[in-house]
Design a protein around this motif. Structure first.
Motif, PDB file in Angstrom:
ATOM      1  N   ASP A   9       0.796  -1.099   0.118  1.00  0.00           N
ATOM      2  CA  ASP A   9       0.181  -0.154  -0.008  1.00  0.00           C
ATOM      3  C   ASP A   9       1.185   1.247  -0.281  1.00  0.00           C
ATOM      4  OD1 ASP A   9      -2.431  -1.837   0.038  1.00  0.00           O
ATOM      5  OD2 ASP A   9      -2.379  -1.473   2.148  1.00  0.00           O
ATOM      6  N   VAL A  10       2.170   1.250   0.089  1.00  0.00           N
ATOM      7  CA  VAL A  10       2.883   2.542   0.059  1.00  0.00           C
ATOM      8  C   VAL A  10       3.783   3.020  -1.071  1.00  0.00           C
ATOM      9  CG1 VAL A  10       3.737   2.242   2.666  1.00  0.00           C
ATOM     10  CG2 VAL A  10       5.174   0.804   0.599  1.00  0.00           C
ATOM     11  N   TYR A  11       3.026   1.684  -2.193  1.00  0.00           N
ATOM     12  CA  TYR A  11       3.266   2.953  -3.094  1.00  0.00           C
ATOM     13  C   TYR A  11       2.072   2.623  -4.297  1.00  0.00           C
ATOM     14  CZ  TYR A  11       7.188  -0.643  -2.218  1.00  0.00           C
ATOM     15  OH  TYR A  11       8.664  -1.084  -2.212  1.00  0.00           O
ATOM     16  N   PRO A  12       2.324   3.872  -4.868  1.00  0.00           N
ATOM     17  CA  PRO A  12       1.146   4.541  -5.233  1.00  0.00           C
ATOM     18  C   PRO A  12       0.849   3.790  -6.538  1.00  0.00           C
ATOM     19  CG  PRO A  12       3.385   5.384  -6.614  1.00  0.00           C
ATOM     20  CD  PRO A  12       3.361   4.495  -5.159  1.00  0.00           C
ATOM     21  N   ASP A  13      -0.978   3.730  -6.721  1.00  0.00           N
ATOM     22  CA  ASP A  13      -1.417   2.176  -7.610  1.00  0.00           C
ATOM     23  C   ASP A  13      -0.826   1.156  -7.387  1.00  0.00           C
ATOM     24  OD1 ASP A  13      -3.113   4.945  -8.865  1.00  0.00           O
ATOM     25  OD2 ASP A  13      -1.181   4.755  -9.851  1.00  0.00           O
ATOM     26  N   SER A  18      -0.365  -4.445  -9.190  1.00  0.00           N
ATOM     27  CA  SER A  18       0.008  -5.562  -8.298  1.00  0.00           C
ATOM     28  C   SER A  18      -1.591  -6.343  -9.793  1.00  0.00           C
ATOM     29  CB  SER A  18      -0.824  -5.322  -7.009  1.00  0.00           C
ATOM     30  OG  SER A  18      -1.030  -7.050  -6.829  1.00  0.00           O
ATOM     31  N   ASN A  19      -3.082  -5.981 -10.367  1.00  0.00           N
ATOM     32  CA  ASN A  19      -2.969  -6.916 -10.799  1.00  0.00           C
ATOM     33  C   ASN A  19      -2.767  -6.880 -11.878  1.00  0.00           C
ATOM     34  OD1 ASN A  19      -5.397  -6.843  -8.609  1.00  0.00           O
ATOM     35  ND2 ASN A  19      -5.929  -5.191  -8.714  1.00  0.00           N
ATOM     36  N   SER A  20      -2.328  -5.657 -12.265  1.00  0.00           N
ATOM     37  CA  SER A  20      -1.093  -6.592 -14.074  1.00  0.00           C
ATOM     38  C   SER A  20      -0.530  -7.010 -14.101  1.00  0.00           C
ATOM     39  CB  SER A  20      -1.422  -4.903 -14.562  1.00  0.00           C
ATOM     40  OG  SER A  20      -0.139  -5.057 -15.830  1.00  0.00           O
ATOM     41  N   ILE A  22       0.568  -9.623 -11.596  1.00  0.00           N
ATOM     42  CA  ILE A  22      -0.335 -10.627 -11.780  1.00  0.00           C
ATOM     43  C   ILE A  22      -0.877 -11.489 -13.260  1.00  0.00           C
ATOM     44  CG2 ILE A  22      -2.395 -12.093 -10.237  1.00  0.00           C
ATOM     45  CD1 ILE A  22      -0.149 -11.459  -8.765  1.00  0.00           C
ATOM     46  N   ALA A  23      -1.789 -10.470 -13.502  1.00  0.00           N
ATOM     47  CA  ALA A  23      -2.290 -10.883 -14.897  1.00  0.00           C
ATOM     48  C   ALA A  23      -1.364 -11.346 -15.944  1.00  0.00           C
ATOM     49  CB  ALA A  23      -3.029  -9.923 -15.528  1.00  0.00           C
ATOM     50  N   SER A  24      -0.071 -10.444 -16.241  1.00  0.00           N
ATOM     51  CA  SER A  24       0.275 -10.430 -16.876  1.00  0.00           C
ATOM     52  C   SER A  24       1.934 -12.230 -16.938  1.00  0.00           C
ATOM     53  CB  SER A  24       1.495  -9.805 -17.006  1.00  0.00           C
ATOM     54  OG  SER A  24       1.318  -8.745 -17.449  1.00  0.00           O
ATOM     55  N   LEU A  25       1.989 -12.685 -15.126  1.00  0.00           N
ATOM     56  CA  LEU A  25       1.842 -13.813 -15.328  1.00  0.00           C
ATOM     57  C   LEU A  25       1.427 -14.715 -15.589  1.00  0.00           C
ATOM     58  CD1 LEU A  25       4.653 -12.450 -11.791  1.00  0.00           C
ATOM     59  CD2 LEU A  25       5.475 -12.811 -14.191  1.00  0.00           C
ATOM     60  N   LEU A  26       0.383 -14.978 -14.966  1.00  0.00           N
ATOM     61  CA  LEU A  26      -0.227 -15.444 -15.528  1.00  0.00           C
ATOM     62  C   LEU A  26      -0.402 -16.379 -16.674  1.00  0.00           C
ATOM     63  CD1 LEU A  26      -3.542 -14.701 -12.886  1.00  0.00           C
ATOM     64  CD2 LEU A  26      -2.142 -16.993 -13.070  1.00  0.00           C
ATOM     65  N   HIS A  27      -0.989 -14.887 -17.323  1.00  0.00           N
ATOM     66  CA  HIS A  27      -0.187 -14.774 -18.882  1.00  0.00           C
ATOM     67  C   HIS A  27       0.282 -16.117 -19.692  1.00  0.00           C
ATOM     68  CE1 HIS A  27      -2.008 -14.957 -22.866  1.00  0.00           C
ATOM     69  NE2 HIS A  27      -0.323 -13.870 -23.286  1.00  0.00           N
ATOM     70  N   LEU A  28       1.339 -15.625 -18.759  1.00  0.00           N
ATOM     71  CA  LEU A  28       3.167 -16.291 -18.546  1.00  0.00           C
ATOM     72  C   LEU A  28       2.778 -17.818 -19.152  1.00  0.00           C
ATOM     73  CD1 LEU A  28       5.928 -14.280 -18.277  1.00  0.00           C
ATOM     74  CD2 LEU A  28       5.238 -14.241 -20.369  1.00  0.00           C
ATOM     75  N   ILE A  29       1.869 -18.622 -17.549  1.00  0.00           N
ATOM     76  CA  ILE A  29       1.914 -19.634 -17.521  1.00  0.00           C
ATOM     77  C   ILE A  29       0.842 -20.051 -18.091  1.00  0.00           C
ATOM     78  CG2 ILE A  29       0.757 -21.302 -15.354  1.00  0.00           C
ATOM     79  CD1 ILE A  29       1.960 -18.909 -13.346  1.00  0.00           C
ATOM     80  N   GLU A  30       0.001 -19.355 -18.476  1.00  0.00           N
ATOM     81  CA  GLU A  30      -1.220 -20.002 -19.149  1.00  0.00           C
ATOM     82  C   GLU A  30      -0.515 -20.164 -21.161  1.00  0.00           C
ATOM     83  OE1 GLU A  30      -5.497 -19.166 -21.717  1.00  0.00           O
ATOM     84  OE2 GLU A  30      -4.049 -17.121 -20.602  1.00  0.00           O
ATOM     85  N   LEU A  31       0.358 -19.760 -21.130  1.00  0.00           N
ATOM     86  CA  LEU A  31       1.694 -20.016 -22.511  1.00  0.00           C
ATOM     87  C   LEU A  31       1.885 -21.120 -22.617  1.00  0.00           C
ATOM     88  CD1 LEU A  31       2.665 -16.233 -23.498  1.00  0.00           C
ATOM     89  CD2 LEU A  31       1.008 -17.479 -25.062  1.00  0.00           C
ATOM     90  N   ILE A  64      -2.952 -15.316   0.070  1.00  0.00           N
ATOM     91  CA  ILE A  64      -3.069 -16.249  -0.596  1.00  0.00           C
ATOM     92  C   ILE A  64      -3.437 -16.900  -1.751  1.00  0.00           C
ATOM     93  CG2 ILE A  64      -4.159 -19.461   0.335  1.00  0.00           C
ATOM     94  CD1 ILE A  64      -3.405 -18.264   3.349  1.00  0.00           C
ATOM     95  N   ARG A  65      -4.574 -16.286  -1.848  1.00  0.00           N
ATOM     96  CA  ARG A  65      -5.381 -16.379  -3.293  1.00  0.00           C
ATOM     97  C   ARG A  65      -3.970 -16.421  -4.397  1.00  0.00           C
ATOM     98  NH1 ARG A  65      -7.487 -13.492  -6.941  1.00  0.00           N
ATOM     99  NH2 ARG A  65      -7.021 -11.444  -6.926  1.00  0.00           N
ATOM    100  N   LEU A  66      -3.227 -15.041  -4.169  1.00  0.00           N
ATOM    101  CA  LEU A  66      -2.598 -15.075  -5.125  1.00  0.00           C
ATOM    102  C   LEU A  66      -1.487 -15.416  -5.396  1.00  0.00           C
ATOM    103  CD1 LEU A  66      -2.950 -10.644  -4.819  1.00  0.00           C
ATOM    104  CD2 LEU A  66      -3.836 -12.216  -6.701  1.00  0.00           C
TER     105      LEU A  66
END
Length: 198
Positions: A9-13, A18-20, A22-31, A64-66
């Motif tokens: 939370d100390v980082y702006p946005d 974080s969501n971006s 995580i989404a990119s890393l998940l896309h790499l896993i999907e590939l 834990i979810r992430l």
């Protein structure tokens, strides 16, 4: 490691970043492997159910979810030929495979919003009896998030009806988890998981 972690939370946005990420890393896993991507989603769903059943805080449940979504991130470094042979690996191949815990957590070391996920990813193959990897941690020395992911990962990998390993009824699946309770898995986590399954 815990003393080096900073609150995202100390980082702006921080949330959007974080969501971006995580989404990119998940896309790499999907590939890499679509089945691995689906497995990650399932493990995350089960892990959230267990964490909620254990009445953890909403913030911890989200961590834990992430971590569950990214628990097999290190598989990106494992050759497909080795993944295809699982579990019939030579000693050398098994060594390469086991390194995925360290590899996945190392990928997140310089991403500030993912620091709190690292211990859960690094230690999700530890065993409650201290015979796991990579550090042979034992009992409550294993982070709780990693203990939860260990159970849900095992269930989805070997006794979930959505996988080709499926040969068990729900009662047989629960019995198998209870038989490993106290050895491979934290008994409290196993009980919460079986309760969450209904």
């Amino acid at each position: 490691m815990l003393t080096l972690m900073e609150d995202p939370d100390v980082y702006p946005d921080g949330g959007e970043a974080s969501n971006s990420i995580i989404a990119s890393l998940l896309h790499l896993i999907e590939l890499k492997n679509f089945k691995l991507f689906l497995h990650s989603q399932q493990v995350a769903n089960y892990s959230v159910s267990v964490a909620a059943k254990m009445r953890l805080s909403p913030e911890e449940i989200e961590r834990i979810r992430l971590a569950a979504l990214l628990h097999d991130l290190g598989h990106l470094t494992v050759p497909n030929a080795i993944l295809a042979k699982m579990p019939y690996l030579s000693t050398r191949e098994m060594s390469v495979f086991k390194n995925h815990c360290n590899a996945g957590s190392a990928m997140l070391e310089n991403i500030s919003c993912c620091q709190e996920l690292i211990p859960y990813i690094r230690h999700h193959h530890e065993r409650f009896d201290g015979k796991g990897y990579p550090k042979r941690l034992k009992g409550v020395n294993i982070p709780l998030g990693a203990r939860i992911i260990a159970v849900t990962n095992y269930y989805d990998r070997f006794i979930n009806p959505c996988t080709h390993f499926w040969v068990k009824t729900r009662d047989e699946a629960a019995q198998e988890l209870f038989s490993l309770s106290g050895m491979a898995f934290d008994p409290d986590v196993v009980k919460a998981f079986v309760d969450a399954l209904g």
